[in-house]
Design a protein around this motif. Structure first.
Motif, PDB file in Angstrom:
ATOM      1  N   PRO A  11      18.431  14.176  23.509  1.00  0.00           N
ATOM      2  CA  PRO A  11      17.246  14.409  23.736  1.00  0.00           C
ATOM      3  C   PRO A  11      16.641  13.514  24.077  1.00  0.00           C
ATOM      4  N   SER A  12      16.072  12.200  24.848  1.00  0.00           N
ATOM      5  CA  SER A  12      15.249  12.298  25.710  1.00  0.00           C
ATOM      6  C   SER A  12      15.303  13.014  27.061  1.00  0.00           C
ATOM      7  N   ARG A  13      16.976  13.390  27.881  1.00  0.00           N
ATOM      8  CA  ARG A  13      16.196  13.991  28.875  1.00  0.00           C
ATOM      9  C   ARG A  13      16.305  15.880  28.797  1.00  0.00           C
ATOM     10  N   ARG A  15      13.791  16.640  26.468  1.00  0.00           N
ATOM     11  CA  ARG A  15      11.672  16.019  26.414  1.00  0.00           C
ATOM     12  C   ARG A  15      11.022  16.002  27.813  1.00  0.00           C
ATOM     13  N   SER A  16      12.387  15.012  28.984  1.00  0.00           N
ATOM     14  CA  SER A  16      11.986  15.381  29.938  1.00  0.00           C
ATOM     15  C   SER A  16      11.329  16.319  30.540  1.00  0.00           C
ATOM     16  N   ALA A  17      12.989  17.164  30.136  1.00  0.00           N
ATOM     17  CA  ALA A  17      13.349  18.510  31.161  1.00  0.00           C
ATOM     18  C   ALA A  17      11.637  19.383  30.150  1.00  0.00           C
ATOM     19  N   ARG A  18      11.577  19.083  28.932  1.00  0.00           N
ATOM     20  CA  ARG A  18       9.985  20.013  28.350  1.00  0.00           C
ATOM     21  C   ARG A  18       8.646  19.722  29.264  1.00  0.00           C
TER      22      ARG A  18
END
Length: 340
Positions: A11-13, A15-18
């Motif tokens: 999920p954190s990755r 969110r970072s990509a978005r």
């Protein structure tokens, strides 16, 4: 590779990509969609230090503090010399992209699962050679390549295989770290070549345990019709119709032709395929299209929403394969994986 076999990012990755994608869209919002060609002006080129550049900047700051503290003229000279070299490197790195023209080339269609080669043409018009350019899409990138002064270079980016369908190219990135590697200049591109992926050919006979011969539902000639006729060979007749046994006996070429001169025509029909799911039926029809073309037979294609009349040749073959690739699907954006 099946989609469910790929490890999904956390999920954190995601969110970072978005957030990264949103930031790029905001930064590039003033750029018009490129279409088939892009020109890199000053307003489209971005530049920042690399990790090595930030390290060098830190060293320069320490040297400057030391020079001030000890009032050492030679240390001042060395510090400002490094600053000048970095300033010139910034100019050269930015100039390495400025004025380039990038245009799309036709993407060769492939069958499902086969790797895709994306060609783009870079043109130099300012009269200076460009060095160490890299084209990136997501996590996929080319090796560094040059563009000669007032010349062109065709960059080819290899992408992984995809499922059947029509795909649009996502955002592309062209970057360079020439000449010293302490700065990176890049530009975002929105070129839009179409990527066509045909179904994977599957032999209907092999899939059902049969012989692979023509199904009676796909033949244009039915029982009770007149048998084939033999006539002398005419220039342009396909080699697949030559009667070689007659040639061995008489030494003259003859070809086989259906009564009425219609030739050996086939109808490749959706309902005649021995499968229930859509993709398997399309794959079986793809195999039959290729087989009929290799035998130089006139064939037609019947799909639930489209009918292609019988014809021959590579153009007709490609039309049929395009119809299979586009069957009940709209163009979707290719997912190249996370950006590096």
């Amino acid at each position: 590779m099946r989609p469910d076999s790929v490890t999904q990012p956390g999920p954190s990755r995601r969110r970072s990509a978005r957030l990264r994608d949103d930031a790029i869209r905001w930064i590039t919002r003033r750029h018009a969609h490129d279409g088939e060609q892009a020109h890199l002006g000053r307003d489209r080129i971005y530049i920042l230090p690399t990790r090595a550049g930030y390290t060098l900047l830190g060293i320069i700051l320490v040297m400057l503090l030391g020079s001030i503290n000890y009032a050492n003229n030679m240390a001042f000279l060395l510090t400002f010399l490094l600053v000048g070299i970095g300033h010139n490197a910034m100019w050269y790195t930015h100039r390495n992209l400025l004025g380039l023209q990038i245009s799309t080339l036709p993407v060769p269609p492939v069958f499902a699962g086969q790797p895709i080669t994306l060609p783009l043409r870079l043109t130099e018009t300012a009269g200076r050679a460009r060095e160490a350019l890299v084209l990136c899409i997501g996590s996929h990138a080319t090796a560094p390549f040059p563009v000669p002064a007032r010349g062109t270079h065709s960059a080819r980016l290899d992408l992984p295989g995809l499922a059947r369908g029509i795909y649009r190219l996502p955002r592309q990135r062209l970057d360079t770290r020439y000449p010293l590697g302490i700065l990176e200049a890049w530009s975002w591109l929105t070129l839009n070549p179409e990527i066509v992926v045909y179904p994977t050919p599957i032999d209907p006979g092999a899939a059902t345990g049969g012989t692979g011969e023509d199904d009676p539902h796909t033949r244009d000639r039915r029982e009770g019709e007149a048998p084939d006729q033999i006539r002398p060979y005419r220039p342009g007749d396909p080699p697949g119709r030559i009667v070689w046994k007659a040639f061995a006996r008489s030494g003259k070429l003859h070809v086989r032709e259906a009564a009425g001169g219609q030739g050996d025509r086939l109808w490749l029909e959706w309902d005649a395929m021995p499968a229930t799911d859509t993709e398997t039926r399309l794959s079986m029809l793809c195999h039959q299209v290729l087989a009929a073309h290799s035998e130089a037979r006139a064939f037609g294609l019947r799909l639930p929403d489209q009918t292609l009349d019988p014809a021959q040749g590579a153009t007709h073959r490609d039309r049929c394969l395009q119809a299979l690739a586009r069957f009940r699907t709209d163009g979707v954006e290719l997912d190249p994986g996370p950006a590096t």
